[in-house]
Design an enzyme around this catalytic site. Structure first.
Site, short mmCIF file in Angstrom:
data_model
loop_
_atom_site.label_atom_id
_atom_site.label_comp_id
_atom_site.label_asym_id
_atom_site.label_seq_id
_atom_site.Cartn_x
_atom_site.Cartn_y
_atom_site.Cartn_z
N PHE A 4 0.86 -1.19 0.00
CA PHE A 4 0.00 0.00 0.00
C PHE A 4 0.89 1.24 0.00
O PHE A 4 1.89 1.29 0.71
CB PHE A 4 -0.92 -0.01 1.23
CG PHE A 4 -2.08 0.94 1.11
CD1 PHE A 4 -3.18 0.61 0.33
CD2 PHE A 4 -2.05 2.16 1.76
CE1 PHE A 4 -4.25 1.49 0.21
CE2 PHE A 4 -3.11 3.04 1.65
CZ PHE A 4 -4.20 2.71 0.88
N PHE A 8 11.82 -0.03 12.93
CA PHE A 8 10.63 0.69 12.50
C PHE A 8 10.98 1.68 11.40
O PHE A 8 11.51 2.76 11.66
CB PHE A 8 10.01 1.42 13.70
CG PHE A 8 8.69 2.06 13.43
CD1 PHE A 8 7.54 1.29 13.41
CD2 PHE A 8 8.58 3.42 13.20
CE1 PHE A 8 6.30 1.87 13.17
CE2 PHE A 8 7.35 4.02 12.95
CZ PHE A 8 6.21 3.23 12.94
N ALA A 66 0.37 -1.80 5.76
CA ALA A 66 1.20 -1.63 6.96
C ALA A 66 0.69 -2.48 8.12
O ALA A 66 1.49 -2.98 8.92
CB ALA A 66 1.24 -0.16 7.35
N ALA A 68 4.20 2.98 4.65
CA ALA A 68 3.81 4.39 4.63
C ALA A 68 2.33 4.49 4.99
O ALA A 68 1.48 3.99 4.25
CB ALA A 68 4.08 5.02 3.27
N GLU A 88 -9.11 11.26 6.21
CA GLU A 88 -10.18 12.01 6.86
C GLU A 88 -10.86 11.23 7.98
O GLU A 88 -11.75 11.75 8.64
CB GLU A 88 -11.21 12.43 5.81
CG GLU A 88 -10.62 13.39 4.78
CD GLU A 88 -11.62 13.74 3.70
OE1 GLU A 88 -12.82 13.42 3.83
OE2 GLU A 88 -11.19 14.36 2.71
N ARG A 133 10.28 12.27 2.93
CA ARG A 133 10.97 11.31 3.80
C ARG A 133 11.40 10.04 3.06
O ARG A 133 12.12 9.22 3.61
CB ARG A 133 10.09 10.98 4.99
CG ARG A 133 10.01 12.13 5.98
CD ARG A 133 8.80 12.05 6.90
NE ARG A 133 8.77 13.17 7.83
CZ ARG A 133 8.41 14.41 7.54
NH1 ARG A 133 8.05 14.72 6.31
NH2 ARG A 133 8.40 15.36 8.44
N HIS A 180 -8.84 5.99 10.88
CA HIS A 180 -8.13 4.78 10.44
C HIS A 180 -6.62 4.93 10.60
O HIS A 180 -5.93 4.01 11.04
CB HIS A 180 -8.50 4.49 8.98
CG HIS A 180 -7.90 3.25 8.43
ND1 HIS A 180 -6.81 3.25 7.59
CD2 HIS A 180 -8.23 1.95 8.61
CE1 HIS A 180 -6.50 2.02 7.28
NE2 HIS A 180 -7.34 1.21 7.88
#
Length: 154
Positions: free
Chosen positions: A22, A113, A56, A80, A85, A127, A88
């Protein structure tokens, strides 16, 4: 006084990497960074195994299987999670981070991590290899150091 400090030598060490599919355009960059760091520090292709998971939330289960196998000196978790909104994001980010920490403590195998938890897609992009460096690279460097430190403290 004895001081322990992990060295940045990946040669002779085995690494497992769990990567979330994802947000793959981000996680691919994290994986590239991790592989770059491992190879720059002496890891060979045959010493690196990669497992892709759907998202994830699935990272901790496969990271646990890898750590419990005792085939790896360290496991790197890459993903990631980007805020949307709904709540979750909070559920996923919390459970993934807790799961990864628990695996390290339970198995005594460093599970690093390298999961981005950002408010925006732009923050994730930064990042994953632009101005903010590459958090996959940083996670791999941490894995190398921890693998050596664990060996030194035995």
């Amino acid at each position: 006084m004895k001081i322990y400090e992990g060295k940045l030598i990946a040669e002779g060490k085995k690494f497992g990497i769990v990567v979330s599919r994802f947000n793959e355009f981000i996680t691919n960059k994290l994986l590239e960074g991790a592989l770059d760091a491992l190879k720059r520090h002496g890891a060979l292709n045959e010493d690196i195994e990669i497992a892709w998971v759907p998202g994830a939330f699935e990272i901790p289960l496969i990271a646990k299987k890898m750590a419990e196998s005792k085939r790896y000196d360290a496991v790197i978790a890459l993903g990631a999670v980007i805020r949307g909104e709904t709540p979750h994001f909070d559920y996923v980010a919390n459970e993934v981070s807790k799961g990864i920490a628990k695996i390290s403590l339970d198995t005594e195998v460093p599970v690093i991590f390298g999961v981005l938890t950002t408010d925006t897609i732009e923050q994730a992009i930064v990042r994953a290899g632009t101005k903010g460096g590459n958090k996959g690279f940083e996670a791999a460097v941490t894995a190398i150091e921890m693998a050596n430190l664990m060996e030194e403290i035995k």
